[in-house]
Structure formats: structure tokens, C-alpha cells
Design a protein around this motif. Structure first.
Motif: not given
Length: 382
Positions: A107-108, A112-113, A137-138, A145-147
Motif C-alpha cells: 500500500k505504501r 507513493l508512486l 518516474a518521481s 522503491f528504496a524503502w
């Protein structure tokens, strides 16, 4: 988006670091309008020293590094620190206990996307109806993605594996940029149009790129090394939360030393792999990790060791709702609101003071909203 924090993912109260919220708020302060203060001070005072500071409030044109280049990777690093304060292994838990965490993570990621796409198209411009005219892309997407991948590693692997993955990504990504030949080009090309990042974005990145560039600064391939920024934050969080036999100041010293070492390694690599934010090179990762560690050491020492909570309060208020105010910085016309409230008073000032007053008014209206939310316990988490 739920104003109530998920109890499964929230660190224990004893693990909460005020310095983490303060540094996150300090990071966001510059995006909300703080970057305009130095140019305004230059106009008011005429002192050329402010022009040096103002130069740090703009991204590097290509190779190189400024303070403003640090804001994005520092936020990713801090998301990793929060994750590392209470790391949990899920692979030994029954599926019924794991599923809520997986759902929250997905969900997160999706939210965020989505918010990243909304941010890209800003206030009043409208999102294109044609799918191929949308910028997908943002900044928020890269943070997501990193998290997400850092969380999966924390939940399913041990510390040794996580360190090996981080080192593998750092060196593997550098090797790809240095030695993998680009179809129609050459290996080791770090130019905007000739890099392997430009090739991958051109082939696989949907929609449009940032300002129509060949290489999107939040493109596909350069998202991979950003995971290292998050993982380094995880390692740092694990280190901070554990008691040290020689006391808290020893932790501060170790963080400072690690930061200086990372800076040295990053700038040494610059001879072969240039420090470049848009390509998110391995040298850029190390330089940003160095400054992230140094800043966290300073904030940790001042806020959590010396307990200068009042000094940090202005930034804590921002840091507690960082994602939502970042999104609002694109979707709300804060300068119009600030002008509506304080425009008359600003225009009554001498001409050379008006830019500084305008910059302060812009920051004030955003901070007051965040303070109102803070006092009422409204903390919007994604």
C-alpha cells in the motif's frame, strides 16, 4: 493514507529519536522555501558571501555536488534509519502475522508512486489524459522503491546478508556504468545522452522523462543504488538504538568518523566514476552517505544527547508530516496564500527587504499549518 500509525511498523516508544524527526524537518525546510533565503539576504545586505551559500541551493548541472543534491538521498537514508530502529525478521512468523505487514508495504509503495505522479504535474496544470504523456518516474517513487526493497531485506535476511547486498549493488552498479557497452555507444560514457542509464530509460521507462531529457534523474537503473542509501540508514538505525559501553558521545564520534570515511571514499572514486546525482553513481551514493552520517551525528548529539529539544522544535514540526507537506508544495500555491496574508505588510517594507520577507512569509504559512497538525496529533503516514 491513514493518520493512525500502524502499530506493527511503528518503532517502540523507547526507540523514537527526536533527532530523526528534526533532521527530516531540516531536510524538508529547504524544499519548502528555505532555499530562497540566501538569495534574498544577498539582495538585502549586498554581502557577496550570501551568493556562495545561494550557489549551494541549486542542483549541480551534471557532474559535481552541492548541498541541494543531498536533500533527496538524505530523506531516503532517514527512511532507512527509521526502519533500522526496530528491525524485524518476518520469515519465521506464520503467514497470518506477516500478511498485514506485506499489505502495508505494498500500500505504501503504490500510494507513493501515485503521489509522485500527482506531484510531477503540479498545481493547476492537470495530468495529461494520454498515458504516454505522463511522467511516472518521481522523487516519491524512488523513495518508495528504496524503502520497499530495504524493508524486504530487513524482514527476510540477516545483517550480514544485507551488508553484502549493499556492497554488491554499489560495486555492481559501478561496474555496469564503467564496463557494460551501450548499444550504439561505448562503455564508460557518463554523458546525459550516452550513458547506459539513458539507454535503459529510453528502452523501458514508460511515459515521458524529466524535461524531455535522455536520462531521467529518477529513472529506472539509477533507482537501484538508492537502495544502498536506505540500507545504510538501516545499519545506522541499528547502531544508534543499541547501547554503547562507552556512552552516547562515542556513538556520535563513530558516526562522524564513518561519515568522513564515506566522503573520502566517494571523492576518491570520483576519479573513475564521477559524482553525479542524475546518474546516482556509486561515488554519489558514498558522498551523500558521508554527509548524511555527519548531519545525523550532529543532530543526534544536539537533540538526543544534549537534549536541546527547543532548538530542534521548528524542524520537528516539519519532520512529523514531511511527506504530506512535500506533496502539498507542488499541489498548493503557497506563495499566493502567503501574499494574500502578508502581501500588504511586505510591500510596506523597503524594496531590498521584500524578497527576504516574502521568503519568510512562504515558510511561515506552511509551518503554521504543520504546527496546527502537530498540536492536534495529526500525523499523516503513508
Amino acid at each position: 493514507m491513514d493518520p493512525k500509525t500502524d502499530t506493527h511498523l511503528k518503532p517502540a516508544a523507547k526507540s523514537r529519536l527526536m533527532s530523526l524527526d528534526a533532521l527530516r524537518g531540516f531536510d524538508m525546510f529547504w524544499i519548502l522555501g528555505g532555499e530562497g533565503l540566501f538569495a534574498a539576504l544577498l539582495v538585502w545586505t549586498g554581502w557577496q558571501g550570501w551568493s556562495i551559500a545561494d550557489a549551494q541551493m541549486h542542483h549541480s548541472q551534471w557532474h559535481g555536488f552541492t548541498f541541494y543534491d543531498l536533500i533527496f538521498p538524505l530523506f531516503i537514508f532517514l527512511s532507512g534509519v527509521a526502519l533500522g530502529l526496530s528491525p524485524k525478521r518476518l520469515d519465521s512468523l506464520p503467514w497470518s502475522e506477516r500478511l498485514p505487514l506485506y499489505r502495508h508495504a505494498m500500500k505504501r509503495l503504490m500510494l507513493l508512486l501515485l503521489f509522485g505522479v500527482l506531484y510531477n504535474h503540479g498545481w493547476g496544470t492537470g495530468m495529461p489524459m494520454a498515458a504516454d504523456e505522463v511522467r511516472y518516474a518521481s522523487v516519491l517513487g524512488r523513495i518508495a522503491f528504496a524503502w520497499f526493497f530495504a524493508a524486504l531485506l530487513v524482514w527476510h535476511t540477516g545483517l550480514k546478508t544485507q551488508i553484502l547486498v549493499a556492497i554488491g549493488i554499489l560495486f555492481g552498479y559501478g561496474a555496469v556504468q564503467l564496463w557494460m557497452p551501450v548499444p550504439g555507444g561505448v562503455a564508460g560514457d557518463f554523458s546525459m545522452s550516452g550513458s547506459i542509464n539513458a539507454y535503459v530509460d529510453g528502452m523501458f521507462l514508460p511515459g515521458i522523462s524529466y524535461q524531455g531529457r535522455a536520462t531521467d534523474p529518477e529513472g529506472l537503473l539509477s533507482t537501484l543504488p538508492a537502495i544502498v542509501n536506505a540500507l545504510a540508514g538501516v545499519f545506522t538505525g541499528r547502531f544508534i538504538v543499541k547501547p554503547h559501553p562507552k556512552g552516547e558521545w562515542t556513538k556520535v564520534g563513530i558516526l562522524l568518523l564513518a561519515g568522513l570515511l564515506s566522503l573520502g571514499l566517494g571523492w576518491s572514486m570520483n576519479l573513475y566514476i564521477p559524482v553525479n546525482k542524475d546518474l546516482w553513481t556509486s561515488s554519489f551514493v558514498l558522498v551523500t552517505l558521508g554527509w548524511s552520517l555527519i548531519l545525523l551525528a550532529i543532530f543526534y548529539g544536539l537533540v538526543d544527547v544534549i537534549k536541546l529539544h527547543r532548538l530542534a522544535f521548528v524542524f520537528v514540526v516539519i519532520g512529523c508530516n514531511a511527506i504530506i507537506i512535500y506533496l502539498a508544495s507542488s499541489l498548493v500555491k503557497w506563495d499566493y496564500l502567503a501574499g494574500s496574508l502578508f502581501g500588504g505588510a511586505i510591500q510596506a517594507l523597503p524594496i531590498d527587504m521584500q524578497p527576504l520577507a516574502s521568503a519568510c512569509a512562504l515558510l511561515l504559512v506552511q509551518w503554521l499549518l504543520l504546527y496546527w497538525m502537530y498540536k492536534r496529533g495529526i500525523f499523516i503516514k503513508v
